[in-house]
Design a protein around this motif. Structure first.
Motif, PDB file in Angstrom:
ATOM      1  N   LEU A 114       0.832  -1.205   0.000  1.00 36.45           N
ATOM      2  CA  LEU A 114       0.000   0.000   0.000  1.00 36.45           C
ATOM      3  C   LEU A 114       0.864   1.252   0.000  1.00 36.45           C
ATOM      4  O   LEU A 114       0.577   2.231  -0.711  1.00 36.45           O
ATOM      5  CB  LEU A 114      -0.924   0.004   1.219  1.00 36.45           C
ATOM      6  CG  LEU A 114      -2.163  -0.887   1.166  1.00 36.45           C
ATOM      7  CD1 LEU A 114      -2.961  -0.757   2.455  1.00 36.45           C
ATOM      8  CD2 LEU A 114      -3.049  -0.508  -0.019  1.00 36.45           C
ATOM      9  N   ARG A 115       1.941   1.243   0.793  1.00 31.38           N
ATOM     10  CA  ARG A 115       2.817   2.402   0.836  1.00 31.38           C
ATOM     11  C   ARG A 115       3.492   2.619  -0.518  1.00 31.38           C
ATOM     12  O   ARG A 115       3.601   3.752  -1.008  1.00 31.38           O
ATOM     13  CB  ARG A 115       3.851   2.203   1.947  1.00 31.38           C
ATOM     14  CG  ARG A 115       4.665   3.452   2.237  1.00 31.38           C
ATOM     15  CD  ARG A 115       5.627   3.246   3.397  1.00 31.38           C
ATOM     16  NE  ARG A 115       4.902   3.008   4.626  1.00 31.38           N
ATOM     17  CZ  ARG A 115       4.980   1.894   5.326  1.00 31.38           C
ATOM     18  NH1 ARG A 115       5.793   0.917   4.929  1.00 31.38           N
ATOM     19  NH2 ARG A 115       4.307   1.731   6.441  1.00 31.38           N
ATOM     20  N   GLN A 116       3.940   1.535  -1.126  1.00 32.23           N
ATOM     21  CA  GLN A 116       4.560   1.669  -2.447  1.00 32.23           C
ATOM     22  C   GLN A 116       3.557   2.178  -3.486  1.00 32.23           C
ATOM     23  O   GLN A 116       3.890   2.995  -4.339  1.00 32.23           O
ATOM     24  CB  GLN A 116       5.128   0.313  -2.876  1.00 32.23           C
ATOM     25  CG  GLN A 116       6.330  -0.142  -2.048  1.00 32.23           C
ATOM     26  CD  GLN A 116       6.817  -1.519  -2.446  1.00 32.23           C
ATOM     27  OE1 GLN A 116       6.192  -2.172  -3.295  1.00 32.23           O
ATOM     28  NE2 GLN A 116       7.916  -1.962  -1.847  1.00 32.23           N
ATOM     29  N   LYS A 117       2.330   1.675  -3.369  1.00 28.30           N
ATOM     30  CA  LYS A 117       1.293   2.138  -4.299  1.00 28.30           C
ATOM     31  C   LYS A 117       1.039   3.625  -4.127  1.00 28.30           C
ATOM     32  O   LYS A 117       0.913   4.380  -5.109  1.00 28.30           O
ATOM     33  CB  LYS A 117       0.007   1.344  -4.065  1.00 28.30           C
ATOM     34  CG  LYS A 117      -1.149   1.775  -4.934  1.00 28.30           C
ATOM     35  CD  LYS A 117      -2.413   0.980  -4.606  1.00 28.30           C
ATOM     36  CE  LYS A 117      -3.595   1.473  -5.424  1.00 28.30           C
ATOM     37  NZ  LYS A 117      -4.843   0.744  -5.068  1.00 28.30           N
ATOM     38  N   MET A 118       0.964   4.063  -2.849  1.00 24.09           N
ATOM     39  CA  MET A 118       0.724   5.476  -2.583  1.00 24.09           C
ATOM     40  C   MET A 118       1.877   6.326  -3.107  1.00 24.09           C
ATOM     41  O   MET A 118       1.673   7.378  -3.740  1.00 24.09           O
ATOM     42  CB  MET A 118       0.543   5.688  -1.069  1.00 24.09           C
ATOM     43  CG  MET A 118       0.274   7.121  -0.675  1.00 24.09           C
ATOM     44  SD  MET A 118      -1.283   7.710  -1.377  1.00 24.09           S
ATOM     45  CE  MET A 118      -1.247   9.420  -0.840  1.00 24.09           C
ATOM     46  N   LEU A 119       3.110   5.884  -2.860  1.00 22.30           N
ATOM     47  CA  LEU A 119       4.267   6.651  -3.320  1.00 22.30           C
ATOM     48  C   LEU A 119       4.313   6.715  -4.837  1.00 22.30           C
ATOM     49  O   LEU A 119       4.638   7.754  -5.434  1.00 22.30           O
ATOM     50  CB  LEU A 119       5.547   6.023  -2.770  1.00 22.30           C
ATOM     51  CG  LEU A 119       5.712   6.061  -1.244  1.00 22.30           C
ATOM     52  CD1 LEU A 119       6.984   5.340  -0.832  1.00 22.30           C
ATOM     53  CD2 LEU A 119       5.727   7.499  -0.761  1.00 22.30           C
ATOM     54  N   THR A 120       3.975   5.594  -5.461  1.00 25.44           N
ATOM     55  CA  THR A 120       3.963   5.591  -6.935  1.00 25.44           C
ATOM     56  C   THR A 120       2.939   6.570  -7.477  1.00 25.44           C
ATOM     57  O   THR A 120       3.201   7.306  -8.441  1.00 25.44           O
ATOM     58  CB  THR A 120       3.662   4.172  -7.440  1.00 25.44           C
ATOM     59  OG1 THR A 120       4.626   3.256  -6.897  1.00 25.44           O
ATOM     60  CG2 THR A 120       3.712   4.121  -8.953  1.00 25.44           C
ATOM     61  N   TRP A 162      -7.820   7.495   4.004  1.00 24.24           N
ATOM     62  CA  TRP A 162      -8.801   6.608   3.368  1.00 24.24           C
ATOM     63  C   TRP A 162      -8.965   6.995   1.902  1.00 24.24           C
ATOM     64  O   TRP A 162      -8.831   8.171   1.538  1.00 24.24           O
ATOM     65  CB  TRP A 162     -10.167   6.712   4.048  1.00 24.24           C
ATOM     66  CG  TRP A 162     -10.140   6.525   5.525  1.00 24.24           C
ATOM     67  CD1 TRP A 162      -9.832   7.455   6.472  1.00 24.24           C
ATOM     68  CD2 TRP A 162     -10.417   5.318   6.231  1.00 24.24           C
ATOM     69  NE1 TRP A 162      -9.906   6.924   7.717  1.00 24.24           N
ATOM     70  CE2 TRP A 162     -10.266   5.607   7.610  1.00 24.24           C
ATOM     71  CE3 TRP A 162     -10.773   4.025   5.853  1.00 24.24           C
ATOM     72  CZ2 TRP A 162     -10.468   4.653   8.592  1.00 24.24           C
ATOM     73  CZ3 TRP A 162     -10.979   3.076   6.832  1.00 24.24           C
ATOM     74  CH2 TRP A 162     -10.812   3.382   8.184  1.00 24.24           C
ATOM     75  N   ALA A 163      -9.278   6.000   1.108  1.00 27.17           N
ATOM     76  CA  ALA A 163      -9.676   6.240  -0.284  1.00 27.17           C
ATOM     77  C   ALA A 163     -11.194   6.204  -0.355  1.00 27.17           C
ATOM     78  O   ALA A 163     -11.832   5.333   0.235  1.00 27.17           O
ATOM     79  CB  ALA A 163      -9.080   5.179  -1.207  1.00 27.17           C
ATOM     80  N   PHE A 164     -11.793   7.168  -1.031  1.00 23.56           N
ATOM     81  CA  PHE A 164     -13.254   7.174  -1.171  1.00 23.56           C
ATOM     82  C   PHE A 164     -13.597   7.203  -2.652  1.00 23.56           C
ATOM     83  O   PHE A 164     -12.793   7.681  -3.475  1.00 23.56           O
ATOM     84  CB  PHE A 164     -13.872   8.363  -0.418  1.00 23.56           C
ATOM     85  CG  PHE A 164     -13.599   9.717  -1.016  1.00 23.56           C
ATOM     86  CD1 PHE A 164     -14.466  10.271  -1.951  1.00 23.56           C
ATOM     87  CD2 PHE A 164     -12.475  10.442  -0.654  1.00 23.56           C
ATOM     88  CE1 PHE A 164     -14.230  11.522  -2.500  1.00 23.56           C
ATOM     89  CE2 PHE A 164     -12.223  11.691  -1.204  1.00 23.56           C
ATOM     90  CZ  PHE A 164     -13.104  12.227  -2.126  1.00 23.56           C
ATOM     91  N   PRO A 165     -14.726   6.633  -3.061  1.00 20.89           N
ATOM     92  CA  PRO A 165     -15.831   6.185  -2.192  1.00 20.89           C
ATOM     93  C   PRO A 165     -15.741   4.734  -1.721  1.00 20.89           C
ATOM     94  O   PRO A 165     -16.654   4.269  -1.019  1.00 20.89           O
ATOM     95  CB  PRO A 165     -17.053   6.376  -3.079  1.00 20.89           C
ATOM     96  CG  PRO A 165     -16.537   6.121  -4.462  1.00 20.89           C
ATOM     97  CD  PRO A 165     -15.135   6.647  -4.482  1.00 20.89           C
ATOM     98  N   ILE A 201      -8.598   1.713   3.616  1.00 21.54           N
ATOM     99  CA  ILE A 201      -7.636   2.447   4.442  1.00 21.54           C
ATOM    100  C   ILE A 201      -6.250   2.343   3.813  1.00 21.54           C
ATOM    101  O   ILE A 201      -5.843   1.284   3.320  1.00 21.54           O
ATOM    102  CB  ILE A 201      -7.631   1.915   5.891  1.00 21.54           C
ATOM    103  CG1 ILE A 201      -6.723   2.784   6.766  1.00 21.54           C
ATOM    104  CG2 ILE A 201      -7.208   0.457   5.943  1.00 21.54           C
ATOM    105  CD1 ILE A 201      -6.850   2.505   8.248  1.00 21.54           C
ATOM    106  N   ILE A 202      -5.527   3.465   3.803  1.00 19.99           N
ATOM    107  CA  ILE A 202      -4.215   3.530   3.163  1.00 19.99           C
ATOM    108  C   ILE A 202      -3.094   3.627   4.194  1.00 19.99           C
ATOM    109  O   ILE A 202      -2.083   2.950   4.079  1.00 19.99           O
ATOM    110  CB  ILE A 202      -4.159   4.728   2.197  1.00 19.99           C
ATOM    111  CG1 ILE A 202      -5.239   4.592   1.119  1.00 19.99           C
ATOM    112  CG2 ILE A 202      -2.784   4.857   1.560  1.00 19.99           C
ATOM    113  CD1 ILE A 202      -5.359   5.797   0.215  1.00 19.99           C
TER     114      ILE A 202
END
Length: 600
Positions: A214-220, A370-373, A377-378
């Motif tokens: 998840l962290r790598q996805k967010m950073l990407t 959080w990602a919506f909709p 949780i990120i």
């Protein structure tokens, strides 16, 4: 009297007879003359006082003896005289209810008595045995009745005992069954614990992998957005250069300060310098004087200090507001989803600058991303020692600032997944925080009646703004400007360098929303949305709809064009924070019930 009562009880009931008594005339009665010397007489010639007195005494003694004999005789006769035969028979017939037989017996009996065929002396008495038998019979009946009552009571007691024994057996059987189930559940729990212990290391390993991905996805995603922004800025710069109308376009990057030429002053700095000599206090805050700045005294220098950018930058939010040509009306929003995000009250919300991501902060000392909709949780942030009051994204979306009741302001870096800077300087709880559009400065509002501006690069407080007479509850940098707006519990709004934008909105503890003209610094209109207090009020991106977080558990929306005020019902407790997404398609609200609700 006791002897008489005993005899009457032994004789039983008596027979009553009707007797007619004829009244004789008193005129025919002959009175008999009684001589005066009937009692005693004295012989003439023998009159003596002593003898007379002796004679009177002897007569009185004889009278007493006769009286005592008569009493003893009456008592003996009453107690020992047996019952006469005819009385016994009459009493027997009366007791048996044989009325006609009684009448015949009495008629014939008294006829014989009148004729002299039967004399009283020949009748005789009933033997005592009959009377005794009668008493025994009555006692026997009484005892039989008591025996029946005792048998009935014993039967009822037996039934109650049997019922109690059945209940005891039933409860005993249930107790044995519960004990067996308890033992079985204990064995199952032990077995499941052993089974779970074997899976715990694997689950921990999978959880760590999931968080890392998840962290790598967010950073990407952040890197991609940063690259897209840079490409877009370069294209715009190239187009402006080709058209011959080059203009300054700010490029914000996490951890870098905005640059400007040395010695160059913008309109804000010039205005402050011109009004410094007049000691002009705008909105209760003293103008900045470098000579009085402790950071620039005694030759002390801070080479890492950032410089404030000029106020003539292009505001990209204007183009975004123009895209919302058809904003949703206030009554169109409907509750689409509810997320249980925290155990305690949600105190504030922060929307990501470009992505459909929201950060929630709570009284449980945590903030969550959080990602919506979809509600995935990120990231989760933990480090504050007291409740969180405010949060705000860095303009690039790579950092987050949070304020807390522990009097600190913290900066979080998503790439490192931890807190990188902690600002300490307020003496009481910090209520709110806000990023400058350049990303190098953070403003905070505190319960100690002050507001502070913190430098991210030099990691220190640059300015402390004093002037409010009560707690400063909120603070906000206006987009792409050096203007700061604060609201306080002293019922005032303070505005610094107010030349960008023309309308602001505020709410108070009575639920009243006021719209202010920034150019005139006067209220234009007031809308009563009370009587419950309002906790936060925001504009949508188009500036045509206003949302209010209310203490009555509703979100109130106001359409400025029509003046329609609507209430969105869904929270189970006070609503603490509201925010619109970038396209005004969604409205997010956080409440004291620990939920984040999405309105579409």
């Amino acid at each position: 009297m006791e002897g008489e009562a005993a005899v009457a009880g032994a004789e039983g009931p008596f027979c009553l007879q009707q007797v007619t008594i004829t009244e004789d005339s008193e005129d025919d009665y002959q009175y008999e003359e009684v001589p005066a010397d009937d009692d005693f007489s004295l012989v003439e010639g023998d009159e003596d006082l002593v003898k007379a007195l002796q004679t009177i005494q002897e007569q009185s003694e004889d009278a007493q003896i006769i009286a005592q004999r008569s009493v003893l005789t009456s008592k003996h006769s009453v107690s020992e005289i047996p019952e006469v035969v005819d009385d016994f028979l009459c009493n027997f017939l009366v007791r048996m209810g044989m009325v006609r037989t009684l009448d015949c017996f009495q008629t014939e009996w008294y006829e014989l008595m009148q004729k002299g065929a039967i004399e009283r002396k020949d009748i005789g008495f009933v033997p005592d045995m009959y009377t005794y038998n009668q008493h025994l019979e009555m006692e026997n009946r009484r005892l039989k009745k008591e025996l029946e009552n005792y048998k009935l009571a014993a039967s009822k007691a037996k039934e109650a005992l049997q019922k109690i024994q059945k209940g005891r057996d039933f409860h005993r059987m249930n107790h044995k069954r519960v004990v067996q189930e308890k033992n079985r559940l204990i064995s199952d729990i032990k077995r499941l614990k052993a089974h779970y212990a074997s899976y715990e290391p694997m689950l921990k390993q999978l959880t760590e992998k999931y968080q890392t991905i998840l962290r790598q996805k967010m950073l990407t995603s952040l890197e991609r957005d940063r690259a897209v922004g840079q490409v877009t800025g370069l294209q715009a710069t190239l187009q402006n250069l080709e058209s011959g109308r080059a203009s300054e376009i700010p490029v914000t990057r996490a951890g870098h300060r905005c640059e400007r030429e040395d010695g160059r002053q913008g309109p804000t700095q010039k205005a402050v310098q011109e009004n410094r000599e007049q000691k002009y206090l705008y909105a209760g805050v003293a103008p900045y004087d470098p000579a009085k700045d402790p950071t620039k005294q005694k030759g002390k220098k801070y080479p890492k200090d950032s410089e404030f950018p000029i106020d003539t930058q292009v505001n990209p939010y204007l183009a975004r507001a123009k895209e919302c040509t058809r904003p949703l009306k206030s009554g169109v929003y409907r509750l689409s989803s509810t997320l249980k995000v925290h155990d305690l009250a949600v105190s504030c919300l922060a929307l990501h600058p470009r992505k459909d991501i929201v950060v929630t902060a709570s009284d449980d000392r945590l903030w969550k991303m959080w990602a919506f909709p979809n509600g995935n949780i990120i990231m989760t942030g933990e480090g504050h020692t007291d409740w969180l009051s405010g949060c705000c994204f860095h303009p690039s979306g790579t950092k987050l600032v949070t304020s807390s009741g522990d009097t600190t302001v913290r900066i979080w870096d998503f790439t490192k997944g931890e807190c990188i800077v902690t600002f300490e300087g307020h003496s009481r709880a910090v209520w709110d925080c806000s990023w400058h559009s350049c990303g190098d400065f953070v403003a905070s509002a505190s319960m100690d009646n002050t507001s502070k501006i913190w430098d991210i690069n030099s990691e220190r407080c640059r300015y402390t703004m004093r002037g409010h007479k009560d707690s400063v509850n909120s603070i906000e940098f206006l987009p792409f400007s050096n203007t700061i707006l604060t609201s306080s519990a002293d019922k005032t709004l303070s505005l610094w360098d107010a030349r960008t934008g023309d309308t602001i909105v505020s709410c108070d503890s009575y639920g009243v929303m006021k719209f202010w003209d920034v150019r005139r610094v006067t209220p234009m209109v007031s809308i009563d949305a009370g009587p419950h207090p309002g906790n936060q009020v925001v504009f949508d991106p188009s500036g045509h709809v206003v949302a209010l977080a209310s203490n009555d558990g509703t979100v109130k929306t106001l359409e400025l064009k029509s003046g329609q005020l609507s209430s969105l019902v869904g929270h189970e407790d006070e609503v603490q924070s509201v925010v619109f997404d970038h396209k005004a398609e969604h409205l997010l609200s956080g409440g004291s019930d620990g939920t984040l609700r999405l309105w579409s």
